[in-house]
Design a protein around this motif. Structure first.
Motif, PDB file in Angstrom:
ATOM      1  N   GLY A  64     -70.355  -9.939  42.315  1.00 30.85           N
ATOM      2  CA  GLY A  64     -69.610  -9.848  43.616  1.00 30.85           C
ATOM      3  C   GLY A  64     -70.110  -9.597  45.091  1.00 30.85           C
ATOM      4  O   GLY A  64     -71.118 -10.623  45.175  1.00 30.85           O
ATOM      5  N   SER A  65     -70.270  -8.388  45.588  1.00 28.91           N
ATOM      6  CA  SER A  65     -71.027  -8.287  46.724  1.00 28.91           C
ATOM      7  C   SER A  65     -71.180  -6.844  46.626  1.00 28.91           C
ATOM      8  O   SER A  65     -70.614  -6.221  45.994  1.00 28.91           O
ATOM      9  N   TYR A  66     -71.924  -6.306  47.721  1.00 28.88           N
ATOM     10  CA  TYR A  66     -71.858  -5.080  48.012  1.00 28.88           C
ATOM     11  C   TYR A  66     -70.510  -4.479  48.684  1.00 28.88           C
ATOM     12  O   TYR A  66     -69.978  -3.523  48.002  1.00 28.88           O
ATOM     13  N   ALA A  67     -70.106  -5.130  49.591  1.00 33.86           N
ATOM     14  CA  ALA A  67     -68.665  -4.553  49.894  1.00 33.86           C
ATOM     15  C   ALA A  67     -67.678  -4.775  49.070  1.00 33.86           C
ATOM     16  O   ALA A  67     -66.959  -3.937  49.079  1.00 33.86           O
ATOM     17  N   SER A  68     -67.485  -5.788  48.194  1.00 35.73           N
ATOM     18  CA  SER A  68     -66.347  -5.853  47.088  1.00 35.73           C
ATOM     19  C   SER A  68     -66.440  -5.117  45.979  1.00 35.73           C
ATOM     20  O   SER A  68     -65.544  -4.922  45.218  1.00 35.73           O
ATOM     21  N   THR A  69     -67.714  -4.527  45.807  1.00 41.20           N
ATOM     22  CA  THR A  69     -67.989  -3.632  44.447  1.00 41.20           C
ATOM     23  C   THR A  69     -67.555  -2.535  44.674  1.00 41.20           C
ATOM     24  O   THR A  69     -68.362  -1.587  45.701  1.00 41.20           O
ATOM     25  N   SER A  70     -66.499  -1.717  44.108  1.00 39.26           N
ATOM     26  CA  SER A  70     -65.992  -0.438  44.297  1.00 39.26           C
ATOM     27  C   SER A  70     -66.927   0.639  43.346  1.00 39.26           C
ATOM     28  O   SER A  70     -67.510   0.003  42.405  1.00 39.26           O
ATOM     29  N   THR A  71     -66.768   1.830  43.731  1.00 38.36           N
ATOM     30  CA  THR A  71     -67.457   2.816  42.847  1.00 38.36           C
ATOM     31  C   THR A  71     -66.746   2.771  41.445  1.00 38.36           C
ATOM     32  O   THR A  71     -67.301   2.770  40.413  1.00 38.36           O
ATOM     33  N   GLN A  72     -65.541   2.508  41.266  1.00 39.96           N
ATOM     34  CA  GLN A  72     -64.847   2.430  40.261  1.00 39.96           C
ATOM     35  C   GLN A  72     -65.461   1.163  39.414  1.00 39.96           C
ATOM     36  O   GLN A  72     -65.427   1.253  38.045  1.00 39.96           O
ATOM     37  N   SER A 132     -69.356   8.068  34.421  1.00 33.93           N
ATOM     38  CA  SER A 132     -68.434   8.797  35.235  1.00 33.93           C
ATOM     39  C   SER A 132     -68.758   8.833  36.527  1.00 33.93           C
ATOM     40  O   SER A 132     -70.072   8.667  36.843  1.00 33.93           O
ATOM     41  N   ARG A 133     -67.792   9.140  37.429  1.00 31.29           N
ATOM     42  CA  ARG A 133     -68.226   9.351  38.784  1.00 31.29           C
ATOM     43  C   ARG A 133     -69.380  10.248  39.016  1.00 31.29           C
ATOM     44  O   ARG A 133     -70.284  10.024  39.906  1.00 31.29           O
ATOM     45  N   SER A 134     -69.310  11.332  38.550  1.00 34.36           N
ATOM     46  CA  SER A 134     -70.512  12.504  38.618  1.00 34.36           C
ATOM     47  C   SER A 134     -71.768  12.063  38.076  1.00 34.36           C
ATOM     48  O   SER A 134     -72.676  12.175  38.783  1.00 34.36           O
ATOM     49  N   SER A 135     -71.543  11.258  36.771  1.00 34.52           N
ATOM     50  CA  SER A 135     -72.968  10.773  36.251  1.00 34.52           C
ATOM     51  C   SER A 135     -73.653   9.703  37.273  1.00 34.52           C
ATOM     52  O   SER A 135     -74.964   9.688  37.613  1.00 34.52           O
ATOM     53  N   LEU A 136     -72.652   8.727  37.766  1.00 34.27           N
ATOM     54  CA  LEU A 136     -73.001   8.068  38.643  1.00 34.27           C
ATOM     55  C   LEU A 136     -73.808   8.384  39.832  1.00 34.27           C
ATOM     56  O   LEU A 136     -75.006   8.117  40.301  1.00 34.27           O
ATOM     57  N   TYR A 137     -73.289   9.286  40.520  1.00 31.09           N
ATOM     58  CA  TYR A 137     -73.726   9.751  41.649  1.00 31.09           C
ATOM     59  C   TYR A 137     -74.938  11.023  41.407  1.00 31.09           C
ATOM     60  O   TYR A 137     -75.914  10.837  42.355  1.00 31.09           O
ATOM     61  N   SER A 138     -74.854  11.577  40.579  1.00 30.69           N
ATOM     62  CA  SER A 138     -75.857  12.281  40.110  1.00 30.69           C
ATOM     63  C   SER A 138     -77.024  11.747  39.679  1.00 30.69           C
ATOM     64  O   SER A 138     -78.397  12.135  39.915  1.00 30.69           O
ATOM     65  N   THR A 139     -77.024  10.634  39.193  1.00 38.08           N
ATOM     66  CA  THR A 139     -78.254   9.547  38.820  1.00 38.08           C
ATOM     67  C   THR A 139     -78.755   8.743  40.002  1.00 38.08           C
ATOM     68  O   THR A 139     -80.058   8.607  40.276  1.00 38.08           O
ATOM     69  N   PHE A 140     -77.656   8.330  40.671  1.00 43.47           N
ATOM     70  CA  PHE A 140     -78.030   7.081  41.620  1.00 43.47           C
ATOM     71  C   PHE A 140     -77.761   7.563  43.096  1.00 43.47           C
ATOM     72  O   PHE A 140     -77.896   6.878  44.098  1.00 43.47           O
ATOM     73  N   THR A 141     -77.398   8.858  43.269  1.00 43.76           N
ATOM     74  CA  THR A 141     -76.933   9.346  44.768  1.00 43.76           C
ATOM     75  C   THR A 141     -75.841   8.931  45.392  1.00 43.76           C
ATOM     76  O   THR A 141     -75.099   9.599  45.691  1.00 43.76           O
ATOM     77  N   CYS A 142     -75.820   7.462  45.586  1.00 41.63           N
ATOM     78  CA  CYS A 142     -74.636   6.855  46.325  1.00 41.63           C
ATOM     79  C   CYS A 142     -74.589   5.336  45.990  1.00 41.63           C
ATOM     80  O   CYS A 142     -75.876   4.735  45.474  1.00 41.63           O
ATOM     81  N   LYS A 143     -73.660   4.584  46.508  1.00 40.56           N
ATOM     82  CA  LYS A 143     -73.577   3.170  46.104  1.00 40.56           C
ATOM     83  C   LYS A 143     -74.773   2.489  46.790  1.00 40.56           C
ATOM     84  O   LYS A 143     -75.019   1.651  46.197  1.00 40.56           O
ATOM     85  N   SER A 144     -74.952   2.944  47.856  1.00 41.34           N
ATOM     86  CA  SER A 144     -76.038   1.908  48.775  1.00 41.34           C
ATOM     87  C   SER A 144     -77.534   2.229  47.967  1.00 41.34           C
ATOM     88  O   SER A 144     -78.359   1.531  48.052  1.00 41.34           O
ATOM     89  N   ASP A 145     -77.631   3.413  47.525  1.00 33.67           N
ATOM     90  CA  ASP A 145     -78.988   3.729  46.782  1.00 33.67           C
ATOM     91  C   ASP A 145     -78.984   2.790  45.473  1.00 33.67           C
ATOM     92  O   ASP A 145     -79.899   2.303  45.209  1.00 33.67           O
TER      93      ASP A 145
END
Length: 192
Positions: free
Chosen positions: A23-31, A40-53
């Motif tokens: 896709g692209s950065y903008a078109s890729t959602s957290t989901q 899960s969202r919590s595992s994703l964010y605890s491992t990778f901090t945020c979408k941009s990271d």
């Protein structure tokens, strides 16, 4: 007591890379990232901090994978022209054979985010320069073995070859006649 991660972080990163690349950065959602990584969202964010990271880490990983692929051409037997032709044909042919016609993730990042993200810009520049340097090494090899003209410095020819390949990859995303792109590539090679 800290919980043990119950997933393979490298595998999750590789899945995220595929999602961003498709896709692209903008078109890729957290989901989308949760779905592709299985996190899960919590595992994703605890491992990778945020979408941009996660995107930056995916770009670094993509660069590592492509760097290994590119350096393999330097280790092969053959003339500089043969190896340069093989590399360029493999890159463009691989994209045209891909049902999604995904181009270079680095080109996509440079076009989409440009200078709006300093780290993405730096990662893009570094990867593009690394690819150009491999092309220059193959061209220099060809100049040494006489299979490529030596009237222009290898780095200058590599810059032109790389820019042309980048343009062909962008065109390949929407091309209706991939054979015309291959012809353009061979025309470029005939000029050196």
């Amino acid at each position: 007591m800290a919980r043990h991660k119950e997933f393979d972080e490298q595998h999750a990163l590789d899945q995220a890379l595929e999602t961003f690349w498709s896709g692209s950065y903008a078109s890729t959602s957290t989901q989308d990232l949760c779905d592709s990584t299985g996190l899960s969202r919590s595992s994703l964010y605890s491992t990778f901090t945020c979408k941009s990271d996660l995107y930056r880490r995916s770009l670094r990983r993509y660069g590592e994978i492509k760097g290994v692929e590119r350096s393999g051409y330097l280790e092969r037997e053959g003339s500089g022209r043969e190896l340069l032709t093989a590399m360029l044909t493999d890159v463009l042919g691989g994209q045209c054979d891909d049902p999604d016609r995904r181009g270079c993730m680095i080109i996509n990042a440079a076009v989409e985010l440009g200078e709006s993200d300093d780290e993405v810009a730096a990662l893009s520049r570094a990867n593009l320069e690394e690819f150009r340097d491999v092309l220059a090494a193959l061209i220099a090899r060809g100049q040494d073995d006489g299979s490529i003209t030596a009237t222009t410095p290898a780095i200058d020819l590599a810059t032109v070859v790389h820019a042309t390949l980048n343009g062909l990859q962008v065109s390949a995303r929407v091309a209706t006649d991939p054979a015309a792109l291959t012809k353009a590539l061979h025309t470029l090679l005939s000029l050196i």
